[in-house]
Design a protein around this motif. Structure first.
Motif, mmCIF file in Angstrom:
data_model
loop_
_atom_site.group_PDB
_atom_site.id
_atom_site.type_symbol
_atom_site.label_atom_id
_atom_site.label_comp_id
_atom_site.label_asym_id
_atom_site.label_seq_id
_atom_site.Cartn_x
_atom_site.Cartn_y
_atom_site.Cartn_z
ATOM 1 N N ALA A 163 -4.982 1.000 14.038
ATOM 2 C CA ALA A 163 -4.731 0.113 12.785
ATOM 3 C C ALA A 163 -3.240 -0.146 12.771
ATOM 4 C CB ALA A 163 -5.426 0.753 11.757
ATOM 5 N N MET A 164 -2.794 -1.382 13.000
ATOM 6 C CA MET A 164 -1.533 -1.974 12.879
ATOM 7 C C MET A 164 -0.993 -2.095 11.376
ATOM 8 S SD MET A 164 -0.568 -1.479 16.050
ATOM 9 C CE MET A 164 0.722 -2.229 15.945
ATOM 10 N N PRO A 165 0.033 -1.954 11.169
ATOM 11 C CA PRO A 165 0.458 -2.322 9.565
ATOM 12 C C PRO A 165 0.610 -3.687 9.727
ATOM 13 C CG PRO A 165 1.949 -0.799 10.657
ATOM 14 C CD PRO A 165 0.974 -1.202 11.760
ATOM 15 N N THR A 166 0.381 -4.304 8.571
ATOM 16 C CA THR A 166 0.472 -5.748 8.314
ATOM 17 C C THR A 166 1.888 -6.275 7.444
ATOM 18 O OG1 THR A 166 -1.008 -5.887 6.253
ATOM 19 C CG2 THR A 166 -2.017 -6.150 8.375
ATOM 20 N N GLU A 167 2.011 -7.459 7.248
ATOM 21 C CA GLU A 167 3.241 -7.642 6.346
ATOM 22 C C GLU A 167 2.956 -7.315 4.899
ATOM 23 O OE1 GLU A 167 4.308 -11.676 7.005
ATOM 24 O OE2 GLU A 167 4.547 -11.518 9.345
ATOM 25 N N ASN A 168 1.800 -7.548 4.544
ATOM 26 C CA ASN A 168 1.493 -7.293 2.986
ATOM 27 C C ASN A 168 1.275 -5.593 2.827
ATOM 28 O OD1 ASN A 168 1.647 -10.024 2.552
ATOM 29 N ND2 ASN A 168 -0.573 -10.086 3.263
ATOM 30 N N GLY A 169 1.576 -4.700 3.774
ATOM 31 C CA GLY A 169 1.335 -3.450 3.424
ATOM 32 C C GLY A 169 -0.090 -2.788 3.673
ATOM 33 N N GLY A 170 -0.923 -3.413 4.273
ATOM 34 C CA GLY A 170 -2.294 -3.178 4.820
ATOM 35 C C GLY A 170 -2.275 -2.659 6.229
ATOM 36 N N PHE A 171 -3.669 -2.508 6.674
ATOM 37 C CA PHE A 171 -3.797 -2.429 8.140
ATOM 38 C C PHE A 171 -4.571 -3.230 8.694
ATOM 39 C CE2 PHE A 171 -1.630 1.764 6.679
ATOM 40 C CZ PHE A 171 -1.006 1.923 7.724
ATOM 41 N N THR A 172 -4.498 -3.612 9.882
ATOM 42 C CA THR A 172 -5.602 -4.556 10.597
ATOM 43 C C THR A 172 -6.684 -3.755 10.683
ATOM 44 O OG1 THR A 172 -4.746 -3.732 12.679
ATOM 45 C CG2 THR A 172 -3.715 -5.925 11.574
ATOM 46 N N HIS A 173 -7.812 -4.392 10.815
ATOM 47 C CA HIS A 173 -9.132 -3.710 11.355
ATOM 48 C C HIS A 173 -9.046 -3.320 13.028
ATOM 49 C CE1 HIS A 173 -11.124 -3.784 7.420
ATOM 50 N NE2 HIS A 173 -10.670 -5.113 7.398
ATOM 51 N N THR A 174 -9.761 -2.223 13.337
ATOM 52 C CA THR A 174 -9.757 -1.975 14.734
ATOM 53 C C THR A 174 -11.002 -2.586 15.239
ATOM 54 O OG1 THR A 174 -11.312 -0.125 14.235
ATOM 55 C CG2 THR A 174 -8.612 0.311 14.477
ATOM 56 N N THR A 175 -11.039 -2.981 16.487
ATOM 57 C CA THR A 175 -12.498 -3.350 16.991
ATOM 58 C C THR A 175 -13.671 -2.750 16.527
ATOM 59 O OG1 THR A 175 -11.249 -3.866 18.969
ATOM 60 C CG2 THR A 175 -13.737 -4.166 19.299
ATOM 61 N N ALA A 176 -13.604 -1.423 16.529
ATOM 62 C CA ALA A 176 -14.666 -0.675 16.107
ATOM 63 C C ALA A 176 -14.967 -0.881 14.597
ATOM 64 C CB ALA A 176 -14.532 1.132 16.373
ATOM 65 N N SER A 177 -14.032 -0.998 13.572
ATOM 66 C CA SER A 177 -14.423 -1.530 12.128
ATOM 67 C C SER A 177 -14.715 -2.811 12.151
ATOM 68 C CB SER A 177 -13.095 -1.111 11.581
ATOM 69 O OG SER A 177 -11.963 -2.040 11.891
ATOM 70 N N LYS A 178 -14.265 -3.624 13.015
ATOM 71 C CA LYS A 178 -14.711 -5.083 12.929
ATOM 72 C C LYS A 178 -16.285 -5.019 13.348
ATOM 73 C CE LYS A 178 -10.560 -7.202 14.232
ATOM 74 N NZ LYS A 178 -9.692 -8.168 15.189
ATOM 75 N N ALA A 179 -16.759 -4.240 14.318
ATOM 76 C CA ALA A 179 -18.194 -4.116 14.627
ATOM 77 C C ALA A 179 -18.843 -3.957 13.731
ATOM 78 C CB ALA A 179 -18.393 -3.211 15.901
ATOM 79 N N LYS A 180 -18.547 -2.778 13.068
ATOM 80 C CA LYS A 180 -19.021 -2.049 12.023
ATOM 81 C C LYS A 180 -19.310 -2.984 10.581
ATOM 82 C CE LYS A 180 -18.892 2.405 9.216
ATOM 83 N NZ LYS A 180 -18.233 3.548 8.770
ATOM 84 N N ILE A 181 -18.130 -3.592 10.243
ATOM 85 C CA ILE A 181 -18.471 -4.780 9.209
ATOM 86 C C ILE A 181 -19.570 -5.704 9.566
ATOM 87 C CG2 ILE A 181 -17.103 -6.411 8.126
ATOM 88 C CD1 ILE A 181 -14.656 -4.507 8.284
ATOM 89 N N SER A 182 -19.464 -6.201 10.755
ATOM 90 C CA SER A 182 -20.289 -7.440 11.360
ATOM 91 C C SER A 182 -21.742 -6.871 11.215
ATOM 92 C CB SER A 182 -19.778 -7.823 12.718
ATOM 93 O OG SER A 182 -20.846 -8.595 13.030
ATOM 94 N N LYS A 183 -21.930 -5.843 11.908
ATOM 95 C CA LYS A 183 -23.365 -5.094 11.640
ATOM 96 C C LYS A 183 -23.878 -4.882 10.074
ATOM 97 C CE LYS A 183 -25.909 -0.883 13.089
ATOM 98 N NZ LYS A 183 -25.842 0.330 13.601
ATOM 99 N N ALA A 184 -22.962 -4.468 9.406
ATOM 100 C CA ALA A 184 -23.424 -4.352 7.864
ATOM 101 C C ALA A 184 -23.711 -5.646 7.334
ATOM 102 C CB ALA A 184 -22.148 -3.693 7.095
#
Length: 99
Positions: free
Chosen positions: A40-61
């Motif tokens: 998870a990489m930090p973003t300009e807005n203070g959050g973090f990017t989604h990892t490949t695994a988290s993207k897959a989990k969101i997609s499945k849900a």
């Protein structure tokens, strides 16, 4: 200590890492670099990017769910209001870029 998402974030060859993804090292001291998508990489807005695994989990849900606004009909007045707002925002961004 290593921060989450730092460019030096490594995992041990045997996959040994704590819950924050910080390298705990292998018994033989070997370390492999991993792709940035796996951390998870930090973003300009203070959050973090989604990892490949988290993207897959969101997609499945979200599979099979219908968006709340599917099939919504917009009036001509509503379309004009949205269009005017988008044009104003894009013009503002363009003018800022020219400065």
């Amino acid at each position: 200590s290593v921060e989450i998402g730092s460019s030096s974030g490594n995992f041990a060859a045997n996959g040994a890492a704590d819950s924050n993804g910080v390298n705990m090292g292998a018994a033989d001291g070997s370390v492999d670099k991993i792709s940035q998508e796996e951390v998870a990489m930090p973003t300009e807005n203070g959050g973090f990017t989604h990892t490949t695994a988290s993207k897959a989990k969101i997609s499945k849900a979200n599979k099979g769910k219908v968006p709340w606004n599917k099939g919504r009909v917009r009036s001509e007045e509503e379309k004009a209001r949205i269009s005017a707002g988008v044009k104003a925002r894009l013009r503002k961004q363009h003018l800022e870029k020219l400065e």
